[in-house]
Design a protein around this motif. Structure first.
Motif, PDB file in Angstrom:
ATOM      1  N   ALA A   1       3.454  -5.751   2.055  1.00  0.00           N
ATOM      2  CA  ALA A   1       2.853  -5.515   3.190  1.00  0.00           C
ATOM      3  C   ALA A   1       2.003  -5.728   3.206  1.00  0.00           C
ATOM      4  O   ALA A   1       0.974  -5.970   4.402  1.00  0.00           O
ATOM      5  N   PRO A   2       0.145  -5.996   2.204  1.00  0.00           N
ATOM      6  CA  PRO A   2      -0.951  -6.627   2.107  1.00  0.00           C
ATOM      7  C   PRO A   2      -0.896  -7.861   3.426  1.00  0.00           C
ATOM      8  O   PRO A   2      -1.835  -7.861   3.476  1.00  0.00           O
ATOM      9  N   ILE A   3       0.220  -8.532   2.342  1.00  0.00           N
ATOM     10  CA  ILE A   3       0.291  -9.812   2.843  1.00  0.00           C
ATOM     11  C   ILE A   3       0.330  -9.803   4.352  1.00  0.00           C
ATOM     12  O   ILE A   3      -0.321 -10.866   5.121  1.00  0.00           O
ATOM     13  N   ILE A   4       1.308  -9.726   4.872  1.00  0.00           N
ATOM     14  CA  ILE A   4       1.969  -9.187   6.059  1.00  0.00           C
ATOM     15  C   ILE A   4       0.526  -9.181   6.865  1.00  0.00           C
ATOM     16  O   ILE A   4       0.831  -8.999   8.249  1.00  0.00           O
ATOM     17  N   ASP A   5       0.207  -7.938   6.758  1.00  0.00           N
ATOM     18  CA  ASP A   5      -0.570  -6.902   7.542  1.00  0.00           C
ATOM     19  C   ASP A   5      -2.148  -7.666   7.835  1.00  0.00           C
ATOM     20  O   ASP A   5      -2.616  -7.751   9.018  1.00  0.00           O
ATOM     21  N   ALA A   6      -2.147  -8.584   6.712  1.00  0.00           N
ATOM     22  CA  ALA A   6      -3.380  -9.345   6.630  1.00  0.00           C
ATOM     23  C   ALA A   6      -3.331 -11.191   8.058  1.00  0.00           C
ATOM     24  O   ALA A   6      -4.171 -11.359   8.277  1.00  0.00           O
ATOM     25  N   LEU A   7      -1.692 -11.008   7.659  1.00  0.00           N
ATOM     26  CA  LEU A   7      -1.579 -12.462   9.184  1.00  0.00           C
ATOM     27  C   LEU A   7      -1.077 -12.017  10.291  1.00  0.00           C
ATOM     28  O   LEU A   7      -0.667 -13.184  10.921  1.00  0.00           O
TER      29      LEU A   7
END
Length: 363
Positions: free
Chosen positions: A177-183
């Motif tokens: 989740a933190p990865i796709i939230d950032a992108l």
């Protein structure tokens, strides 16, 4: 899509061997691989070249890293020859057994990914140490290079095509989740497509997580967010998931009717089936509708299994109706085997099956 020998074939191997030689390294084992490519799938070819590359490069890890850097320094080291290089990096850096070697491997994958992709090799890193790899991938989301940012999302997908599964990602769907939230608001469409596919992967087993994520993004969107979310929810929409449909403004409209459904009663394998119908809003309020159709394919055991295909998304004014017309090809394809006999076709409006018709498929 090109055949495997057009992707990783003799030309790619010759180019890799040339790069090895120019870098002052052996290419004996690598040169021999293309002679046994016939009949091998793409992944098997990559594994074969990977093992040959490991045999040709130095055994000492530091020397191996130096050798890979000599390859990276050559502009002509690019294209499909990169896949086995990334795989060799992943194998050597995880087998070395130290945190330093592991991190060095991730650095090399970051350097290599703009030449093709390192998404498949990243799976080996994830299997070996999922938390360390995810932490690095999260840092990649701030890279200036769109290829590196995409690697963070693409390499950590649950169901990355052609790639091995990562059990820890399947067990911990919230971990990325933190990865796709950032992108999700990334300026690159290349990256955003990966994020949408990442979200769609999660929807196979974790609809609630996906709908919650999409709702959070729509609450803080940019101009591209609605389109990304629609693409990321495509599987849930086809399934008729009520929460996903409602999030996109497609509620279950009681006043929608489907009439005048007409399909060909008999279709020959290799020909097309033609569908026509009328979708009408008989209510007093405008409604948004997403119209799909599903084909009930006959399996070898006689059972019928439906597959949903997209048709249209419309806004219907009160009393408005639209005519639907669609042709569906039954031309032979490699991913589906057709079985003669009774089949079905249904129209689906906002996830609800509204009409069902039967037809015979024959040779």
């Amino acid at each position: 899509m090109p055949f495997a020998d057009e992707l990783l074939g003799p030309d790619a191997v010759s180019g890799l061997a040339r790069c090895l030689t120019l870098g002052g390294h052996r290419a004996t084992a690598t040169k021999k691989t293309s002679a046994v490519f016939d009949g091998m799938a793409l992944k098997a070819r990559s594994d074969l070249v990977r093992d040959a590359l490991i045999a040709d490069l130095p055994d000492a890890f530091d020397e191996f890293v130096a050798a890979v850097n000599t390859l990276i320094a050559q502009p002509e080291c690019t294209g499909w020859m990169i896949w086995p290089i990334t795989e060799a990096v992943a194998v050597r850096s995880t087998e070395a057994g130290t945190a330093k070697a592991f991190d060095t491997g991730l650095v090399l994958l970051r350097k290599l990914t703009p030449r093709l992709t390192a998404e498949f090799a990243l799976r080996t890193m994830l299997v070996a140490d999922v938390d360390r790899t995810l932490a690095t991938a999260l840092r990649w989301t701030t890279s200036k290079d769109e290829h590196v940012r995409r690697l963070a999302s693409e390499g950590t997908r649950q169901y990355l095509p052609w790639a091995r599964r990562v059990p820890a990602l399947m067990q911990r769907p919230e971990a990325t989740a933190p990865i796709i939230d950032a992108l999700y608001r990334d300026p690159s469409d290349y990256v955003r497509r990966s994020v949408a596919n990442h979200l769609n992967d999660l929807s196979r087993q974790h609809a609630a997580i996906v709908v919650d994520t999409a709702a959070r993004w729509l609450a803080a969107p940019d101009a591209n967010t609605p389109r990304l979310v629609r693409h990321g929810l495509r599987t849930l929409i086809k399934r008729g998931d009520p929460d996903a449909l409602a999030l996109l403004g497609f509620a279950a409209p009681a006043a929608i009717t489907v009439t005048d459904v007409d399909i060909d009663p008999r279709v020959r394998i290799g020909d097309k089936l033609t569908l026509t119908a009328v979708v009408r809003n008989s209510g007093d309020e405008p409604v948004n509708v997403v119209i799909d159709y599903s084909v009930g394919f006959r399996k070898t055991n006689g059972t019928i299994v439906h597959k949903v295909f997209k048709l249209a998304a419309k806004s219907l004014a009160p009393r408005e109706q639209i005519a639907i017309s669609k042709s569906h090809s039954f031309a032979p394809i490699t991913t589906r085997r057709y079985h003669p006999g009774g089949h079905e076709l249904a129209l689906q409006v906002n996830g609800r099956r509204m009409a069902l018709a039967k037809f015979d498929l024959h040779l």
